[in-house]
Design an enzyme around this catalytic site. Structure first.
Site, PDB file in Angstrom:
ATOM      1  N   SER A   1       5.020  -8.615   2.480  1.00 27.34           N
ATOM      2  CA  SER A   1       4.618  -9.189   1.189  1.00 27.34           C
ATOM      3  C   SER A   1       5.543 -10.281   0.660  1.00 27.34           C
ATOM      4  O   SER A   1       5.184 -10.964  -0.307  1.00 27.34           O
ATOM      5  CB  SER A   1       4.496  -8.089   0.138  1.00 27.34           C
ATOM      6  OG  SER A   1       3.309  -7.382   0.345  1.00 27.34           O
TER       7      SER A   1
ATOM      8  N   TYR B   1       5.649  -4.600  -7.796  1.00 29.68           N
ATOM      9  CA  TYR B   1       4.499  -3.742  -8.117  1.00 29.68           C
ATOM     10  C   TYR B   1       4.818  -2.819  -9.291  1.00 29.68           C
ATOM     11  O   TYR B   1       5.259  -3.292 -10.335  1.00 29.68           O
ATOM     12  CB  TYR B   1       4.055  -2.954  -6.876  1.00 29.68           C
ATOM     13  CG  TYR B   1       4.103  -3.808  -5.643  1.00 29.68           C
ATOM     14  CD1 TYR B   1       3.233  -4.895  -5.518  1.00 29.68           C
ATOM     15  CD2 TYR B   1       5.041  -3.606  -4.646  1.00 29.68           C
ATOM     16  CE1 TYR B   1       3.283  -5.725  -4.423  1.00 29.68           C
ATOM     17  CE2 TYR B   1       5.100  -4.435  -3.532  1.00 29.68           C
ATOM     18  CZ  TYR B   1       4.220  -5.488  -3.433  1.00 29.68           C
ATOM     19  OH  TYR B   1       4.284  -6.309  -2.356  1.00 29.68           O
TER      20      TYR B   1
ATOM     21  N   TYR C   1      -4.616 -13.503   6.286  1.00 30.92           N
ATOM     22  CA  TYR C   1      -3.683 -12.695   5.477  1.00 30.92           C
ATOM     23  C   TYR C   1      -2.803 -11.798   6.355  1.00 30.92           C
ATOM     24  O   TYR C   1      -1.591 -11.706   6.155  1.00 30.92           O
ATOM     25  CB  TYR C   1      -4.482 -11.866   4.465  1.00 30.92           C
ATOM     26  CG  TYR C   1      -3.652 -10.844   3.720  1.00 30.92           C
ATOM     27  CD1 TYR C   1      -2.770 -11.239   2.722  1.00 30.92           C
ATOM     28  CD2 TYR C   1      -3.739  -9.485   4.035  1.00 30.92           C
ATOM     29  CE1 TYR C   1      -1.987 -10.310   2.051  1.00 30.92           C
ATOM     30  CE2 TYR C   1      -2.963  -8.548   3.367  1.00 30.92           C
ATOM     31  CZ  TYR C   1      -2.091  -8.967   2.373  1.00 30.92           C
ATOM     32  OH  TYR C   1      -1.302  -8.044   1.719  1.00 30.92           O
TER      33      TYR C   1
ATOM     34  N   LYS D   1       3.897 -13.528   0.418  1.00 32.64           N
ATOM     35  CA  LYS D   1       2.965 -13.850  -0.672  1.00 32.64           C
ATOM     36  C   LYS D   1       3.531 -14.942  -1.584  1.00 32.64           C
ATOM     37  O   LYS D   1       2.785 -15.709  -2.190  1.00 32.64           O
ATOM     38  CB  LYS D   1       2.652 -12.591  -1.491  1.00 32.64           C
ATOM     39  CG  LYS D   1       1.832 -11.547  -0.719  1.00 32.64           C
ATOM     40  CD  LYS D   1       1.757 -10.229  -1.476  1.00 32.64           C
ATOM     41  CE  LYS D   1       0.934  -9.184  -0.732  1.00 32.64           C
ATOM     42  NZ  LYS D   1       1.053  -7.838  -1.345  1.00 32.64           N
TER      43      LYS D   1
HETATM   44  N1  GLN Z   1       0.548  -6.462   4.803  1.00 35.13           N
HETATM   45  C1  GLN Z   1       0.882  -5.451   3.855  1.00 35.13           C
HETATM   46  C2  GLN Z   1      -0.391  -4.915   3.206  1.00 35.13           C
HETATM   47  O1  GLN Z   1      -1.277  -5.675   2.965  1.00 35.13           O
HETATM   48  C3  GLN Z   1       1.816  -5.997   2.835  1.00 35.13           C
HETATM   49  C4  GLN Z   1       2.201  -4.967   1.786  1.00 35.13           C
HETATM   50  C5  GLN Z   1       3.624  -5.095   1.301  1.00 35.13           C
HETATM   51  O2  GLN Z   1       4.501  -5.632   1.961  1.00 35.13           O
HETATM   52  N2  GLN Z   1       3.883  -4.523   0.150  1.00 35.13           N
HETATM   53  O3  GLN Z   1      -0.531  -3.753   2.955  1.00 35.13           O
END
Ligand code: GLN
Length: 304
Positions: free
Chosen positions: A64, A240, A189, A67
Site C-alpha cells: 500500500s 487506516y 492495482y 498508493k
Molecule cells: N495489495 C494489498 C491489498 O490490496 C495492499 C494492502 C496494504 O498494504 N494495506 O490488500
C-alpha cells in the site's frame, strides 16, 4: 547535527530485542514466505546525507505504500478533478472494508483505502498509454534508479486471493465509479502493489514530498499545494484505523503497507523508511511503528 547513525543503531538494537514481532501477512500467500526477522531503517536528510541500518538495502513488497505514488501520478496527470470521485476523510476502518463504500454510494473515503486506490488505478489506466510500464518508469525516475520492478508472483498470488478487492471493484463499477473493466483495473492495482523496493530507494523516491515537490534530481514534480495535500492525506489516512495512533505516537505524515514497510517524512527535513514484516492487528508494521516513535521522541523531530 545529531549523530543520526548512532540514533538509528540504538533504535535498531532496542527494536530487534523486542520479543513480540507481530505476524507476517498471509492473506497474500506469497507474502507469507518472508522472514519475519528482517528489519531495516533508512533516513534521508533533505539536502544532505543518508543513514541506514539492518536490511535497508533489501527489496521488499511495498504494497500500500505504492498508493501514495499512484496518487501523485494521478494528480500529475489529471489534477484536482480526481476529488470528484474520491473523498479526503479518514475511514476509521480497515483498509479493505466495504460497508462504507456501499453506504456512501461508491465514493471511497480516501485514496489510501483499497477502494480509493482502485479508483486511482482506474484513472491511471484511462490516462496512461502503457499503464504498467509508464507507472514503473515514473517510480524509477523519482528514485533515480532503473532496477525497480514488479514481482509478478506476488501480483498473481494476490489476484488468486483478492476476493475483497474484486468485491470493492465490482461495487465501484455498479456505482459508475470505474471507467475500465474490473479485471484490467485490478490487474494494474495488483502489479502496482507488488513493486519491490528497498528502504533506501523508498526514502529517495519520497524525497519530493519532503522537498516542496522537487525530487532528488531537483526537478519539480508536483506543486507545493499538491504536495501539502498528499502529506495531509498521509497524516490523516495513511494507517487506516490506526491513523490517529500513528499521529499520536509518531507525529509525522506516513504510509504503511502489508509487506511491513512504512515511509514517514518531516517536510523540509527528512524521509524515514522502515521495514519489518511482522504486522500488528491493524496491518501496520509492529517494529516499524516502534522505531518511528522512538526516533521522533528521541530527536524531537516531528510536525508537532
Ligand atoms: N495489495 C494489498 C491489498 O490490496 C495492499 C494492502 C496494504 O498494504 N494495506 O490488500
Amino acid at each position: 547535527m545529531p549523530d543520526f547513525q548512532s540514533i538509528l543503531r540504538t533504535i535498531y538494537n532496542s527494536a530487534t530485542s523486542q520479543i513480540e514481532k507481530g505476524r507476517v501477512a498471509t492473506y497474500i500467500p506469497e507474502l507469507a514466505k518472508i522472514d519475519i526477522n528482517n528489519f531495516g531503517i533508512c533516513l534521508k536528510i533533505v539536502g544532505g546525507e543518508s543513514f541506514g541500518v539492518g536490511s535497508f538495502n533489501t527489496p521488499f513488497s511495498i504494497q500500500s505504500i505504492s498508493k501514495v505514488l499512484a496518487l501523485a501520478k494521478a494528480i500529475e496527470l489529471v489534477g484536482e478533478s480526481i476529488w470528484k470521485r474520491i473523498d479526503v476523510e479518514p475511514s476509521g476502518h480497515p483498509f479493505n472494508q466495504l460497508a462504507l463504500l456501499e453506504v456512501e454510494n461508491g465514493i471511497p473515503r480516501n485514496p489510501f483505502i483499497n477502494s480509493g486506490a482502485i479508483v486511482i488505478a482506474d484513472i491511471l489506466l484511462s490516462n496512461l498509454k502503457d499503464p504498467k510500464t509508464d507507472f514503473l518508469n515514473f517510480v524509477r525516475d523519482l528514485c533515480g534508479v532503473d532496477d525497480i520492478n514488479y514481482n509478478t508472483s506476488v501480483a498473481l498470488s494476490e489476484k488468486h486471493t483478492g476476493f475483497k478487492n474484486y468485491a470493492a471493484a465490482n461495487l465501484l463499477k455498479s456505482f459508475n465509479n470505474l471507467e475500465n473493466d474490473v479485471e484490467d483495473v485490478l490487474d494494474f492495482y495488483f502489479h502496482q502493489c507488488s513493486l519491490e523496493m528497498t528502504c533506501s530507494q523508498l526514502s529517495n523516491t519520497f524525497y519530493f514530498l519532503a522537498n516542496d515537490g522537487y525530487c532528488l534530481k531537483n526537478k519539480l514534480r508536483l506543486t507545493r499545494s499538491q504536495v501539502k495535500r498528499i502529506n495531509a492525506l498521509m497524516l490523516t489516512c495513511g494507517f487506516y484505523d490506526e491513523a490517529g495512533e500513528f499521529a499520536f505516537e509518531v507525529g509525522l505524515p506516513g504510509k504503511s503497507g502489508v509487506g511491513g514497510g512504512i515511509v514517514a517524512l518531516l517536510p523540509n527535513n527528512f524521509i524515514l523508511t522502515t521495514w519489518a514484516p511482522g504486522l500488528n492487528k491493524k496491518g501496520n508494521s509492529l517494529l516499524g511503528m516502534t522505531a518511528l516513535e522512538q526516533f521522533t521522541t528521541n530527536t524531537k523531530l516531528s510536525i508537532f
